[in-house]
Each structure stands twice: as structure tokens, then as C-alpha cells.
Design an enzyme around this catalytic site. Sequence first.
Site, PDB file in Angstrom:
ATOM      1  N   LYS A 121      13.762 -14.963 -10.234  1.00 10.78           N
ATOM      2  CA  LYS A 121      13.398 -13.953 -11.244  1.00 10.78           C
ATOM      3  C   LYS A 121      12.388 -14.534 -12.218  1.00 10.78           C
ATOM      4  CE  LYS A 121      14.353 -11.013  -9.874  1.00 10.78           C
ATOM      5  NZ  LYS A 121      15.089 -10.915  -8.651  1.00 10.78           N
ATOM      6  N   HIS A 174      20.120 -35.932  -5.882  1.00 11.45           N
ATOM      7  CA  HIS A 174      19.436 -36.356  -4.651  1.00 11.45           C
ATOM      8  C   HIS A 174      17.931 -36.109  -4.719  1.00 11.45           C
ATOM      9  CE1 HIS A 174      23.239 -37.218  -2.761  1.00 11.45           C
ATOM     10  NE2 HIS A 174      23.679 -36.039  -3.160  1.00 11.45           N
ATOM     11  N   GLU A 201       8.887 -15.108 -10.501  1.00 10.99           N
ATOM     12  CA  GLU A 201       8.191 -13.872 -10.114  1.00 10.99           C
ATOM     13  C   GLU A 201       7.459 -13.213 -11.263  1.00 10.99           C
ATOM     14  OE1 GLU A 201      10.054 -11.071  -7.076  1.00 10.99           O
ATOM     15  OE2 GLU A 201      11.678 -11.436  -8.490  1.00 10.99           O
ATOM     16  N   ASN A 207      -1.736   2.096   5.925  1.00 14.42           N
ATOM     17  CA  ASN A 207      -0.868   0.980   5.498  1.00 14.42           C
ATOM     18  C   ASN A 207      -0.572   0.163   6.736  1.00 14.42           C
ATOM     19  OD1 ASN A 207      -0.685   2.265   3.080  1.00 14.42           O
ATOM     20  ND2 ASN A 207       1.473   2.825   3.275  1.00 14.42           N
ATOM     21  N   GLY A 208      -0.478  -1.150   6.580  1.00 13.61           N
ATOM     22  CA  GLY A 208      -0.129  -1.990   7.724  1.00 13.61           C
ATOM     23  C   GLY A 208      -1.315  -2.841   8.143  1.00 13.61           C
ATOM     24  N   ARG A 247       5.053   0.222  -6.032  1.00 11.85           N
ATOM     25  CA  ARG A 247       5.006  -0.597  -4.825  1.00 11.85           C
ATOM     26  C   ARG A 247       4.073  -1.797  -4.971  1.00 11.85           C
ATOM     27  NH1 ARG A 247       6.548   2.859  -0.305  1.00 11.85           N
ATOM     28  NH2 ARG A 247       5.165   1.761   1.100  1.00 11.85           N
ATOM     29  N   LYS A 286       6.443  -4.246  -4.165  1.00 14.53           N
ATOM     30  CA  LYS A 286       7.842  -3.832  -4.181  1.00 14.53           C
ATOM     31  C   LYS A 286       8.437  -3.820  -2.785  1.00 14.53           C
ATOM     32  CE  LYS A 286      11.684  -2.618  -5.913  1.00 14.53           C
ATOM     33  NZ  LYS A 286      12.448  -3.741  -6.471  1.00 14.53           N
ATOM     34  N   TRP A 330      -3.125  -2.767  -1.340  1.00 16.10           N
ATOM     35  CA  TRP A 330      -2.719  -4.126  -1.693  1.00 16.10           C
ATOM     36  C   TRP A 330      -3.404  -4.999  -0.650  1.00 16.10           C
ATOM     37  CZ3 TRP A 330       0.939  -7.833   0.416  1.00 16.10           C
ATOM     38  CH2 TRP A 330       1.366  -8.790  -0.502  1.00 16.10           C
ATOM     39  N   GLU A 345      18.758 -17.112  -7.580  1.00 15.07           N
ATOM     40  CA  GLU A 345      18.264 -15.805  -8.005  1.00 15.07           C
ATOM     41  C   GLU A 345      17.651 -15.894  -9.413  1.00 15.07           C
ATOM     42  OE1 GLU A 345      17.471 -13.194  -6.666  1.00 15.07           O
ATOM     43  OE2 GLU A 345      17.533 -11.625  -8.181  1.00 15.07           O
ATOM     44  N   CYS A 395       0.824  -1.210   0.000  1.00 13.02           N
ATOM     45  CA  CYS A 395       0.000   0.000   0.000  1.00 13.02           C
ATOM     46  C   CYS A 395       0.861   1.265   0.000  1.00 13.02           C
ATOM     47  CB  CYS A 395      -0.856   0.035   1.250  1.00 13.02           C
ATOM     48  SG  CYS A 395      -1.791  -1.451   1.527  1.00 13.02           S
TER      49      CYS A 395
HETATM   50  O1  M6R Z   1      13.470  -4.460  -0.090  1.00 10.58           O
HETATM   51  P1  M6R Z   1      14.088  -5.770   0.306  1.00 10.58           P
HETATM   52  O2  M6R Z   1      15.414  -5.985  -0.330  1.00 10.58           O
HETATM   53  O3  M6R Z   1      14.160  -5.967   1.789  1.00 10.58           O
HETATM   54  O4  M6R Z   1      13.092  -6.865  -0.267  1.00 10.58           O
HETATM   55  C1  M6R Z   1      13.276  -8.224  -0.053  1.00 10.58           C
HETATM   56  C2  M6R Z   1      12.394  -9.049  -0.961  1.00 10.58           C
HETATM   57  O5  M6R Z   1      11.051  -8.766  -0.717  1.00 10.58           O
HETATM   58  C3  M6R Z   1      12.699  -8.792  -2.440  1.00 10.58           C
HETATM   59  O6  M6R Z   1      14.043  -9.013  -2.744  1.00 10.58           O
HETATM   60  C4  M6R Z   1      11.828  -9.681  -3.338  1.00 10.58           C
HETATM   61  O7  M6R Z   1      12.187 -11.023  -3.199  1.00 10.58           O
HETATM   62  C5  M6R Z   1      11.937  -9.221  -4.791  1.00 10.58           C
HETATM   63  N1  M6R Z   1      10.636  -9.211  -5.398  1.00 10.58           N
HETATM   64  C6  M6R Z   1      12.825 -10.069  -5.597  1.00 10.58           C
HETATM   65  O8  M6R Z   1      12.858  -9.719  -6.937  1.00 10.58           O
END
Ligand code: M6R
Length: 618
Positions: free
Chosen positions: A495, A514, A498, A101-102, A27, A613, A75, A491, A2
Site C-alpha cells: 500500500k 537474515h 503503490e 483494449n489488450g 481503471r 485498477k 494506458w 500488504e 484501458c
Molecule cells: O483485481 P485483482 O484483485 O485480480 O487485482 C490484483 C492486483 O492487480 C491488485 O490487487 C493490485 O496489486 C492492487 N493495486 C493492490 O492495491
Amino acid sequence: MCGIVGYIGPRPVLPILIGGLKKLEYRGYDSSGCAAVTPDNTMLVFKAKGKVSNLEEKTKECQQPCTLGIAHTRWATHGIPSETNAHPHLSQSGNLAIVHNGIIENYATLRDQLRKRGYTFKSETDTEVLVQLIEYIMNIRHSDLATSVRSALRLCIGAYAIAVVDRRVPTQMVAARKSSPLAIGIGKENGEFFIASDASPIAEYTNRIVYLNDEDVALIEQGKELQIENLHSGSVDYEIKEVDLDLTMLDKGGFPHFMLKEIFDQPTVLKDCMRGRIIERDGSLRVVLSAVEQHKQRLVSARRFTIVSCGTSWHAGLIGKQLIEHFCRIHTEVAYASEYRYNDVVVDPDEVVIAISQSGETADTLAAIEIAKKHGAMVFGIVNSVGSSIARQTDTGTYVHIGPEIGVASTKAFTGQVTVLAMLALALGHERGTVDHEEYEEVLRELTRIPDKIDHILRQNDRIRDMARIFTYAHNCLYLGRGWNYPVALEGALKLKEISYIHAEGYPAAEMKHGPIALIDQDMPVIFIATHHRLYQKIISNMQEVLSRKGRIFAIVTEGDEQVRNMCAEVIEVPDTLACLEPLLTVIPLQLLSYHVAVAKQLNVDQPRNLAKSVTVE
Ligand code: M6R
């Protein structure tokens, strides 16, 4: 996650609110809304599902000269994404409006108590409970808005950033925060104020920002001095920070998506990250990090490091562990912040906890920091967002300095974090005498060459785009790497899932036998990171295992490699570098690959479904 925007002052409020929400779109959100108070005390409320542009359409008809307003991108947490659940929420009488927010964790109990007193609720949200509670307190105690907000917040358990307005007082707004960020911009025109979840919606109007601290409640009145009271300690002497946010960095700069722009930003921003830190004098190189200079003794004598972080930042942490252990010979653990915060952790007061976060607002990482501090550990932040909550709550740290990252899928933050970790490990190793001078200089020299090498890889963008088409038909992918490149496999897989919604797993290549080997067939692409280093021959054996099960292999290889090329459907070459710096290169083709797969599947690259975000809830 949010986002909140608010304004009070002489300018028409609605364009400021809509413009501000657009700056917070990165965000992630599913609906939006705003409330504006007219000079004749009417509360106007607009809400829309989906994009902020839908909300903008609804507000276009409004001709009223409002100069006080609050707005929100939601959100969903409590209740489905809908106009009813979208913020702002109004109190029973319609006098008060709130954006939040929260999460108010005890909202159900509070709602039951309010129901017994005749209150009814239109939405499923915890936020509506909060605004009703404020009104209830206002009515029974005949208190003003700021006092009623403070009393209500004392009854709440959970996290919040809020802004509240009262239609009967169109010259004031009350804002507060706990565990969720909120910035107040002190404007240039006639006592105006802006509020927002971060400085980006405010930056075009003013660079004078006050960041609220936890449990601070601000009374914001047009033309008057800002007043802040803490829920427990009373009046607060706040600091006005001059924040310089580069507005051009918030644009896509000619790229179709923020993610692609941010991938291509890497050569430039990594130079920014190293600028003034890797210093050449009389032909020799040194790394100077001010946090290390200031806290040398504590850092150098640390018995153990623990890295806490989430998602991509956690993957950077896995590389950080290898860097610190290699150069400093200090035992280093890497923990998911979300687990660390609830585990019965053993924290040595001689330990240093490193918190890594791009946004600086991740709730789990913030909670982990709190635990570490409670146990007496020193907390070192590696944060990108200047002035963010994590930056403020850590004892010391190093900013990543790669500019705002807007695409939800983190790219340049990862390489920035690894660059900072490399500089940190070298600086500490040098101080401890655990890295010899020749190696120290060699790694620093090579670090300064990395931006040009990334540039070189980026020139293969078109080839990677063509290769990505093959992946659009896949339902599963396996990413395999070893040693320094194992976190890169994780990673790469993150990617892909996501933004393309293709299931992908990252594994240390030798672990494949394994279990995951059972999945291999001609339909599942297997991506190896198979560069020329210590485990090269071992990786080749792992590739043979895949080939003999009819798997299709794609590989990231060192320039000039022929052996692996002959085993693969496609290879992408990266320039040779030192093994410890390879992740900074091998991750680049994987970022581009996931980007192009998502584009080929016509998906929303910058705001993938269900993701935000900055994850400010646990
Ligand atoms: O802002 P931060 O680095 O603390 O965020 C951590 C994760 O939420 C963030 O890296 C998330 O996994 C991304 N969407 C990855 O692309």
C-alpha cells in the site's frame, strides 16, 4: 487499464461518451479519445493527453448531431502516451475507426505484410495495425464490416476488446472480445445500444446487459436485434442479464478520495459480505455458502487447495492458506498467478484451485484458471465484480459483495476477500469435522463483531494522519509481522509503495536478521505488527534487535498494551480479537497510514502513476 465506451441511438453521442469515460477513469489511463460519425457520414475524431476533462474541453465546440460514437481511455503498452498513439485509430482511407483494449501479439508481422501492400502507419500501436487489416480485408473481399472484423480477428494472436465504426454506415457498430471484457447495454430508447468495458458507464441508462464471451463478435445496429457470432462456432444465443449496480456506490460520498471512502466503507461492506451467509438460529450461528452447499462432496474431499491471485489478492490468499490449513487441515499452496501460468505445475484432479480477484479481469489470474481447468481441477472463484470474466470462467465461487472498488490501491477488497476465505474455511472445516463446534461458533461470532471493531479503529484517523507526516520524509520503510500478520506486513508495504512511491518491504519479523537488518538506521521507520498473541514475546525480541541498531519503531498493538508502547516512537491500538481474524483489524491502520502519507506528499491517491485498477494484460 484501458477502457472502452460506445453508443448508437437517438441521443447526442458525445456527452454519453465523455460521461462514460469518466466512469472508467478509475481503471487508470494516460490519454483518451473518441470518434463520432455525423449523419452526413463524416468521422470526427478528438484526442487528448492526460485527463478525460482535457478531451471534454476539445469536444465542447462540436455542434454536429452525432448519434454513433466510440471512445477510449488508453494506458500505454505499445508506444508512449501521446495524442498520436491515443485511440481511436483510423484506417488508411479514414472510413473506419477502432478502439481497442489488450495486445495484438503478432502485430509486427501483420504490419510488415500490410506495409508490403502499401499501407502506412501513423502511430506505434498494435491497434492501428488491426484497423488497417480490417480495411484491407474489406477492400479485397468486398465484405461488410462485421465479416471483415471476424476475418481480421482470426489472423490475430493476443487479447482484445474492440469497437469499430464505419463512417459510411452511421447506424452500426461492431464489437468483439477475447481475454478482455466487453459489455453491451440494451437501452430503453428507440433501439439504442451502449458498450463499455464494464457495466458502470452503462448503468445509468439501462440494467439489461449482454456480456460478450471470448471470440464473440457483435453486430450492433440501431433499432435491430443484437446479433452475435462466435469466430469458431457461429451464431450465439446470448443471455441478457439484469445487472443492478448501485450508482451511489460510484460516488465519493463526501470523502476527498475514493480510497479514503473505501477504507471507511469497510464496516458496512463487510456486513454486506456476511449478510445471509452467517445465519443465527435459536441462538447458534452457522455459515452457509451456496457454492459449498452445491459442491460439498468435491470441496470437502479435496486433497489439496491451490490459491492463485496477484497483488493484494495474493496477500489475502496467504491468509486464506493459514485459514484453510487451520480449520480444514488440508494442505494449501498460494501461487502468484503470473508464475503459475508458466510453471510446469503439478495439478491433481482431486485438487481445488481458488482464484481470488477483486476486478475479476486480471489477465494472469484468468490464464492460471485456464491451466488449472485444463488439468481437471475444480476452480472456485472469490471475485468482487459480478459478471466479470473470472466469475464466469470459474466452476463455482462466492462473490465478495463489497461494492465497486474504484481507488487503484485495493483496501476493502482485501478485507472482503479475507472475510470470504474465513467463511469458506469454517464452512468446509465444519463439514469435514476438523473444527470443533465451539471454535466454529466462536470464530463466526467474532467475525460478526469485526465491522464494529474496524469502526473503532477508524476513529483514530486523525492520529494516524498526524503520524503519517513523519513518513513523508522516509525513502525506505520496513514492515514486519509474524504468523497471521505476516501477510499484513506485505500488504502494508505494498500500500505504501503503490501510492506514496516510498520504497517499502514486508518481511516475516524473524527473517529480518537474515539480511534486511543491515538496512536499519535512525532514518528508516520500522513498522511492527505486535499484537497480543502466540508470537508476541518473539516479536518483542525482534523489536529489541531493531532498537539496538538505533531503528525507529512504530507498532500496531492490542488495546491496553504497555510493553510494546514503551519501545516505540508511536503505537496504534486495535481492539483484541481472535488471532486468525487479526488481519482484518491490523491492516486498517496501515491502509490509513499509506493514504495519509500520499495525501501529505500531494500525490494522486486514487490513480497512482504507472498503475491500473484492473490489469488485463500480462
Ligand atoms: O483485481 P485483482 O484483485 O485480480 O487485482 C490484483 C492486483 O492487480 C491488485 O490487487 C493490485 O496489486 C492492487 N493495486 C493492490 O492495491
